[in-house]
Design a protein around this motif. Sequence first.
Motif, short mmCIF file in Angstrom:
data_model
loop_
_atom_site.label_atom_id
_atom_site.label_comp_id
_atom_site.label_asym_id
_atom_site.label_seq_id
_atom_site.Cartn_x
_atom_site.Cartn_y
_atom_site.Cartn_z
N LEU A 273 33.10 38.01 31.00
CA LEU A 273 34.11 38.90 31.54
C LEU A 273 34.76 39.73 30.44
O LEU A 273 35.94 40.03 30.47
N SER B 9 30.99 45.20 43.06
CA SER B 9 30.48 44.69 41.78
C SER B 9 30.01 45.83 40.88
O SER B 9 29.47 46.82 41.36
N HIS B 10 30.22 45.66 39.57
CA HIS B 10 29.63 46.57 38.60
C HIS B 10 28.88 45.80 37.53
O HIS B 10 29.10 44.61 37.33
N SER C 221 25.95 46.16 45.64
CA SER C 221 27.36 46.19 46.04
C SER C 221 27.55 47.10 47.25
O SER C 221 27.08 48.24 47.28
N LEU D 244 35.92 47.84 41.58
CA LEU D 244 34.73 47.13 41.12
C LEU D 244 35.12 46.19 39.99
O LEU D 244 36.02 46.48 39.21
N ALA D 245 34.41 45.06 39.89
CA ALA D 245 34.63 44.09 38.82
C ALA D 245 33.28 43.49 38.42
O ALA D 245 32.29 43.66 39.14
N PRO D 246 33.20 42.81 37.27
CA PRO D 246 31.93 42.26 36.82
C PRO D 246 31.27 41.36 37.86
O PRO D 246 31.88 40.40 38.34
N GLY D 247 30.02 41.67 38.21
CA GLY D 247 29.34 40.89 39.24
C GLY D 247 27.86 40.70 39.00
O GLY D 247 27.16 40.22 39.89
N SER E 141 24.82 36.58 40.30
CA SER E 141 25.12 37.97 40.60
C SER E 141 25.54 38.10 42.06
O SER E 141 25.00 37.43 42.93
N THR F 136 28.88 40.15 44.78
CA THR F 136 30.30 40.45 44.91
C THR F 136 31.12 39.17 45.02
O THR F 136 32.33 39.19 44.84
N SER G 43 32.48 38.91 41.49
CA SER G 43 33.44 39.93 41.07
C SER G 43 34.81 39.69 41.72
O SER G 43 35.85 40.03 41.15
N CYS H 113 36.33 50.86 38.06
CA CYS H 113 36.45 49.57 37.37
C CYS H 113 37.89 49.38 36.90
O CYS H 113 38.67 50.33 36.84
#
Length: 403
Positions: free
Chosen positions: A102, A280-281, A291, A300-303, A321, A323, A326, A382
């Motif tokens: 993260l 997700s990004h 996503s 969007l968040a780390p996914g 991996s 959503t 994320s 993001c």
Amino acid sequence: AAASYKKLSEALETLGERGAAEKIRNIAILGLRPPMQQPFVRAPFGTSLYPLRGVVDEKGQKPPSQPQPIDSTPSEGLISDCSLSRWEDVSKEGQPPTFWNLDSLSWPLQLNGEGIVIAILDSGINQNHLAFTQQVHLAQSFIPGESVEDTFGHGTMCAGIACGARFEGSEQFNWFGGIAPRAKLLVCKVVPNGSNVCNPIAVCEALDYIKNNHGLNSALPVNIISLSFGSLNYDSEICDRVNALATDVIFVCAASNYGRRTDQPIAYPALLGNVLCIGSHSSSGKASSFSAVGREIDFLAPGENVCAPFVGVPQALSSGSGTSYSTPAVAGLICLVLQYLKQHLSPTLYRRTCKEVVMKKILKKKMATHQGGHSEEHGYGCLVPKEFFDIIPAEIERFIGKI
């Protein structure tokens, strides 16, 4: 299990209980994986299980660092063509997890979520994991006859991403802890062992429990509820409870992994207007291909290939991996925001921030990369925490006061 669920669903439809049949069909985890039978398996909910680089077996041996070939055939869904369990793998085929973790949500201040309470409704938790020695304040199963112990790993990964702690030796596997490792965690198990669909009755009971026992005026009020499950069909009983709680609690919900595959790929309850809908990004900041796309996407968040605690031995780590992963990242980030605001705002002004509408404006105006506009693919973009935590407290107070 799939055959049993299908027969039950068909029987209910025959009896005219179409609503009950739909509940059994369509409540599903957005990233849930089956119990691991071997180091390399195919997961039906969108996660390739590569070697668990943080796992040490009974003989003290670490697994190989490179993934072995895995079957590329998508797993069959459990029940219906609407069930989210029919998604194929959303991890990058043939590539080992990067364990980028993260890092994109890094922040400069010594914030850890202390004093904030987050509830996660999922498949339970690995209570013996070293990442959860102090975080789990309360764990309760809403599945009759089952403990809160996680047999799949999905709930453990979500909890770890939000507020798992680093543990001795974890750094060598690039695990440096979750977003808010000092937040208090309320675990609600709503997925039966041996299944990869949520029990809708358990979801309703868990939400009722939170409302009745951890409401705004309770000794331990829940500030955030993270939901990494959903359905393309509207469930009035679940959504009504979400709407009732959303006046005092911030809901963070996974959008789904349907990408652009349907006209409306965003799942309930993320589709509701009073929750945060999370996509997700990738590590490059681009929206993940899986996503969900739609005007309801907020952030969007780390996914992709995110590292997190897993089930098995107390040091187990895995990557996944979706959503699903994320969503708890944003929930953990909100823990830090609330902790920071609690330190710098008056109690009256702070309570205003514990609502979705206010938190969305904070994230949109002070953290999001697309503050000036919204797109169906990226939402408001993001999240860059440093943009918010670099603001002086006086300016934050003025900003909150205007909302």
